[in-house]
Scaffold this motif. Structure first.
Motif, PDB file in Angstrom:
ATOM      1  N   MET A  63       0.856  -1.185   0.000  1.00  0.00           N
ATOM      2  CA  MET A  63       0.000   0.000   0.000  1.00  0.00           C
ATOM      3  C   MET A  63       0.891   1.234   0.000  1.00  0.00           C
ATOM      4  O   MET A  63       1.879   1.301   0.744  1.00  0.00           O
ATOM      5  N   THR A  64       0.550   2.201  -0.844  1.00  0.00           N
ATOM      6  CA  THR A  64       1.333   3.436  -0.944  1.00  0.00           C
ATOM      7  C   THR A  64       0.412   4.644  -0.877  1.00  0.00           C
ATOM      8  O   THR A  64      -0.792   4.543  -1.137  1.00  0.00           O
ATOM      9  N   THR A  65       0.998   5.776  -0.547  1.00  0.00           N
ATOM     10  CA  THR A  65       0.288   7.049  -0.621  1.00  0.00           C
ATOM     11  C   THR A  65       1.127   8.006  -1.457  1.00  0.00           C
ATOM     12  O   THR A  65       2.174   7.640  -1.983  1.00  0.00           O
ATOM     13  N   ASP A  66       0.642   9.221  -1.608  1.00  0.00           N
ATOM     14  CA  ASP A  66       1.271  10.161  -2.532  1.00  0.00           C
ATOM     15  C   ASP A  66       2.652  10.606  -2.078  1.00  0.00           C
ATOM     16  O   ASP A  66       2.945  10.693  -0.879  1.00  0.00           O
ATOM     17  N   ARG A  67       3.492  10.893  -3.055  1.00  0.00           N
ATOM     18  CA  ARG A  67       4.773  11.566  -2.847  1.00  0.00           C
ATOM     19  C   ARG A  67       4.686  12.964  -3.480  1.00  0.00           C
ATOM     20  O   ARG A  67       3.708  13.269  -4.181  1.00  0.00           O
ATOM     21  N   PRO A  68       5.689  13.804  -3.257  1.00  0.00           N
ATOM     22  CA  PRO A  68       5.621  15.165  -3.803  1.00  0.00           C
ATOM     23  C   PRO A  68       5.385  15.221  -5.312  1.00  0.00           C
ATOM     24  O   PRO A  68       4.820  16.200  -5.820  1.00  0.00           O
ATOM     25  N   SER A  69       5.791  14.172  -6.046  1.00  0.00           N
ATOM     26  CA  SER A  69       5.626  14.181  -7.505  1.00  0.00           C
ATOM     27  C   SER A  69       4.169  14.320  -7.912  1.00  0.00           C
ATOM     28  O   SER A  69       3.864  14.822  -9.013  1.00  0.00           O
ATOM     29  N   THR A  70       3.234  13.905  -7.060  1.00  0.00           N
ATOM     30  CA  THR A  70       1.811  14.036  -7.387  1.00  0.00           C
ATOM     31  C   THR A  70       1.470  15.467  -7.762  1.00  0.00           C
ATOM     32  O   THR A  70       0.716  15.710  -8.713  1.00  0.00           O
ATOM     33  N   PHE A  71       2.045  16.416  -7.031  1.00  0.00           N
ATOM     34  CA  PHE A  71       1.720  17.827  -7.262  1.00  0.00           C
ATOM     35  C   PHE A  71       2.823  18.584  -7.996  1.00  0.00           C
ATOM     36  O   PHE A  71       2.549  19.573  -8.665  1.00  0.00           O
ATOM     37  N   GLU A  72       4.053  18.106  -7.886  1.00  0.00           N
ATOM     38  CA  GLU A  72       5.178  18.875  -8.421  1.00  0.00           C
ATOM     39  C   GLU A  72       5.529  18.549  -9.865  1.00  0.00           C
ATOM     40  O   GLU A  72       6.218  19.327 -10.519  1.00  0.00           O
ATOM     41  N   ALA A  73       5.059  17.398 -10.372  1.00  0.00           N
ATOM     42  CA  ALA A  73       5.446  16.978 -11.716  1.00  0.00           C
ATOM     43  C   ALA A  73       4.667  17.702 -12.811  1.00  0.00           C
ATOM     44  O   ALA A  73       5.018  17.598 -13.988  1.00  0.00           O
ATOM     45  N   CYS A  74       3.600  18.420 -12.431  1.00  0.00           N
ATOM     46  CA  CYS A  74       2.745  19.107 -13.424  1.00  0.00           C
ATOM     47  C   CYS A  74       2.276  18.117 -14.485  1.00  0.00           C
ATOM     48  O   CYS A  74       2.404  18.364 -15.690  1.00  0.00           O
ATOM     49  N   ASP A  75       1.746  17.013 -14.025  1.00  0.00           N
ATOM     50  CA  ASP A  75       1.370  15.892 -14.887  1.00  0.00           C
ATOM     51  C   ASP A  75       0.092  15.292 -14.317  1.00  0.00           C
ATOM     52  O   ASP A  75       0.094  14.774 -13.202  1.00  0.00           O
ATOM     53  N   MET A  76      -1.012  15.371 -15.067  1.00  0.00           N
ATOM     54  CA  MET A  76      -2.283  14.879 -14.554  1.00  0.00           C
ATOM     55  C   MET A  76      -2.261  13.376 -14.292  1.00  0.00           C
ATOM     56  O   MET A  76      -2.991  12.880 -13.432  1.00  0.00           O
ATOM     57  N   MET A  77      -1.435  12.618 -15.001  1.00  0.00           N
ATOM     58  CA  MET A  77      -1.354  11.188 -14.711  1.00  0.00           C
ATOM     59  C   MET A  77      -0.794  10.966 -13.313  1.00  0.00           C
ATOM     60  O   MET A  77      -1.202  10.023 -12.611  1.00  0.00           O
ATOM     61  N   ARG A  78       0.131  11.829 -12.890  1.00  0.00           N
ATOM     62  CA  ARG A  78       0.660  11.727 -11.523  1.00  0.00           C
ATOM     63  C   ARG A  78      -0.387  12.175 -10.514  1.00  0.00           C
ATOM     64  O   ARG A  78      -0.500  11.604  -9.426  1.00  0.00           O
ATOM     65  N   VAL A  79      -1.170  13.178 -10.859  1.00  0.00           N
ATOM     66  CA  VAL A  79      -2.218  13.665  -9.954  1.00  0.00           C
ATOM     67  C   VAL A  79      -3.206  12.551  -9.611  1.00  0.00           C
ATOM     68  O   VAL A  79      -3.668  12.442  -8.473  1.00  0.00           O
ATOM     69  N   VAL A  80      -3.510  11.695 -10.580  1.00  0.00           N
ATOM     70  CA  VAL A  80      -4.498  10.634 -10.338  1.00  0.00           C
ATOM     71  C   VAL A  80      -3.861   9.314  -9.914  1.00  0.00           C
ATOM     72  O   VAL A  80      -4.506   8.275  -9.959  1.00  0.00           O
ATOM     73  N   GLY A  81      -2.605   9.355  -9.463  1.00  0.00           N
ATOM     74  CA  GLY A  81      -2.064   8.196  -8.775  1.00  0.00           C
ATOM     75  C   GLY A  81      -1.152   7.285  -9.545  1.00  0.00           C
ATOM     76  O   GLY A  81      -0.875   6.172  -9.097  1.00  0.00           O
ATOM     77  N   PHE A  82      -0.637   7.708 -10.696  1.00  0.00           N
ATOM     78  CA  PHE A  82       0.256   6.851 -11.473  1.00  0.00           C
ATOM     79  C   PHE A  82       1.458   6.412 -10.641  1.00  0.00           C
ATOM     80  O   PHE A  82       1.824   5.234 -10.613  1.00  0.00           O
ATOM     81  N   ASP A  83       2.075   7.371  -9.944  1.00  0.00           N
ATOM     82  CA  ASP A  83       3.277   7.036  -9.181  1.00  0.00           C
ATOM     83  C   ASP A  83       2.959   6.134  -7.991  1.00  0.00           C
ATOM     84  O   ASP A  83       3.726   5.220  -7.664  1.00  0.00           O
ATOM     85  N   MET A  84       1.813   6.392  -7.323  1.00  0.00           N
ATOM     86  CA  MET A  84       1.406   5.517  -6.220  1.00  0.00           C
ATOM     87  C   MET A  84       1.226   4.089  -6.709  1.00  0.00           C
ATOM     88  O   MET A  84       1.695   3.132  -6.087  1.00  0.00           O
TER      89      MET A  84
END
Length: 392
Positions: free
Chosen positions: A245-266
Motif C-alpha cells: 500500500m502506498t500514498t502520494d509523494r511530492p511528484s503528485t503535485f510537483e510533476a505538473c502531470d495529470m497522470m501523476r495527480v491521479v495516482g500513477f506514481d502511487m
C-alpha cells in the motif's frame, strides 16, 4: 505467516435507489463469505468494515446484524481504495499473529450523480489536487472526478498520440467481459462505435460510457492463518502472496502531470513493491482486476502496473493484450465500468473475482491456467493497494 483467503462473498451491484439499505447489503455479503469459508461468525476474531458515504460506526450496524460477539470492529475510509485497505488491515492482523481469523467487509449506499464533498465548512482533502487540476486542465464546468481522470487521459493523448477510440475499445472490452458475469450491473455488450456515439462529456476525450456509474453494493472476505486453516479443514487454494500500500509523494503535485495527480506514481510504486515481495514480475501474471473508474484510468494503469511499457498502452489495447487470448485478461468481472463501483465494496469485489479465478470457479469468464493474479485498487487523496494472489 501465510494468509489464506478462506471465503468470499458478494451481492449483485445495483443503481442508487434500487438497492437494499447498506446494513442489509453488508450483512448479506458477510453471510455469503462465512458460508463460503464454512465458518460461523463466532470464529471471527477481528473485523474491518469499509465504506465512504456513511456515519461513524456503520460497520457495527452491519456486523451486529450477523452477531454481537464483542470483537474489535474497525471502520475504514480511504476513498475508492477503502475495500482493499480493509483487506490490507485484515491481512496485517493475520501476518502479525494478532489474530487467526479476520473479516473484511466493504459496502456503499450511494446517491445518483457525480461524487462530491459532504462537509463544506472545512478544508477539503482535495485542495491541493484541485489547485493543480485547475492549473493543468481548467474546465471548471466539468465535475471534478472527470476533470481528474479525463485530464489524465488527455495528458496521455497529448504525450503519446493515444486516440479517443482506444479508450472506447477499453470500454467495449469491459462490456464483453461483464456479459459473462451474473453479478455485473451492466451486462449489455457495447461496440467501440456504441461507446463513441454515447453523449459527449469532454469533446475529443470522453463520452458518458467511458465512466463508471455510482453504484450500491457489498462484498466481503474471510482471511485466516495457515495453522487455523489446517485445524478447521479450510480450503487453502488461494493465498495472498504479497501486498503493498502506498500514498502520494511530492511528484503528485510537483510533476505538473495529470497522470501523476491521479495516482500513477502511487500505483507504480505499490506494484513494484508487491512484485519484489512476491519474487515475480508482471510477465508471471495472467489475470488482473484493476481500478477502471474511467476507461482512461484503465489504460494509464496498464503502464503503471508494468503490463506494458510507458507510452505503449495504445498498442497493448489494439493488439488485444488486455483480454482473452492476449497477454493478460484485465477485469474479467467487467471492472468498475460494467460491474459498478460502490466505493467501499470495490476492493473486496476484486478479491471475490480473483479468488474464483484462482479456484477455477469463475465459470464463463474463467481465465485458463491462472496461478497468479494481481489486484489494483486506487483512491484519490490518496492511497493505492496492489495485492498479488497465488494458487497453492
Amino acid at each position: 505467516m501465510t494468509t489464506i483467503v478462506a471465503g468470499v462473498g458478494m451481492i449483485p451491484f445495483a443503481k442508487p435507489g434500487a438497492s437494499a439499505p447498506y446494513d442489509t447489503m453488508g450483512e448479506e455479503a458477510v453471510r455469503l463469505a462465512l458460508k463460503d469459508a464454512g465458518l460461523g461468525y463466532e470464529a471471527i476474531e477481528q473485523a474491518y468494515a469499509g465504506y465512504v458515504y456513511g456515519d461513524s460506526t456503520a460497520g457495527q450496524k452491519v456486523l451486529y446484524r450477523v452477531g454481537m460477539t464483542g470483537i474489535p470492529i474497525v471502520n475504514v475510509n480511504n476513498n475508492c481504495s477503502t475495500g482493499s485497505t480493509a483487506l490490507y488491515l485484515a491481512r496485517q492482523a493475520i501476518e502479525s499473529g494478532a489474530a487467526d481469523c479476520v473479516l473484511a467487509v466493504g459496502f456503499e449506499q450511494m446517491r445518483p450523480g457525480a461524487l462530491g464533498s459532504i462537509f463544506e465548512d472545512r478544508p477539503s482533502p482535495f485542495e491541493e489536487f484541485d489547485k493543480v487540476t485547475d492549473d493543468l486542465v481548467g474546465r471548471e464546468e466539468i465535475p471534478l472526478a472527470i476533470r481528474y481522470f479525463c485530464g489524465a487521459g488527455k495528458e496521455h493523448m497529448d504525450r503519446y498520440g493515444t486516440r479517443m477510440e482506444t479508450f472506447a475499445k477499453v470500454r467495449a472490452k469491459a462490456s464483453r467481459h461483464a456479459a459473462r458475469n451474473p453479478l455485473a450491473l451492466f451486462r449489455k455488450e457495447l461496440t467501440e462505435g456504441d461507446v463513441m456515439q454515447a453523449p459527449v462529456i469532454w469533446e475529443g476525450v470522453m463520452t458518458r460510457s467511458m465512466a463508471c456509474p455510482p453504484t450500491c453494493g457489498a462484498a466481503a472476505a474471510v482471511l485466516v492463518s495457515e495453522s487455523f486453516a489446517r485445524r478447521h479443514g479450510i480450503d487453502t487454494t488461494v493465498r495472498i502472496r504479497a501486498q503493498a500500500m502506498t500514498t502520494d509523494r511530492p511528484s503528485t503535485f510537483e510533476a505538473c502531470d495529470m497522470m501523476r495527480v491521479v495516482g500513477f506514481d502511487m500505483a507504480k510504486e505499490a506494484a513494484q513493491k508487491a512484485y519484489a515481495a512476491a519474487g515475480i514480475g508482471p510477465e508471471d501474471i495472467k489475470v488482473v482486476e484493476l481500478h477502471d473508474c474511467f476507461a482512461q484510468n484503465e489504460l494509464i494503469s496498464y503502464e503503471a502496473l508494468g503490463l506494458c511499457g510507458e507510452g505503449e498502452a495504445e498498442k497493448f489495447v489494439v493488439d488485444g493484450d488486455n483480454t482473452y487470448g492476449g497477454r493478460y485478461v484485465t477485469n474479467p468481472s467487467g471492472g468498475l465500468l460494467s460491474k459498478g463501483h460502490p466505493l467501499g465494496a470495490t476492493g473486496l469485489a476484486q478479491c471475490y473475482e480473483l479468488t474464483h479465478q484462482l479456484r477455477g470457479t469463475a465459470d464463463a469468464r474463467q481465465v485458463e491456467g491462472a496461478t497468479l493474479a494481481l489486484q489494483h485498487n486506487l483512491g484519490l487523496g490518496g492511497a493505492a493497494v496492489v495485492t498479488i494472489y497465488e494458487k497453492a
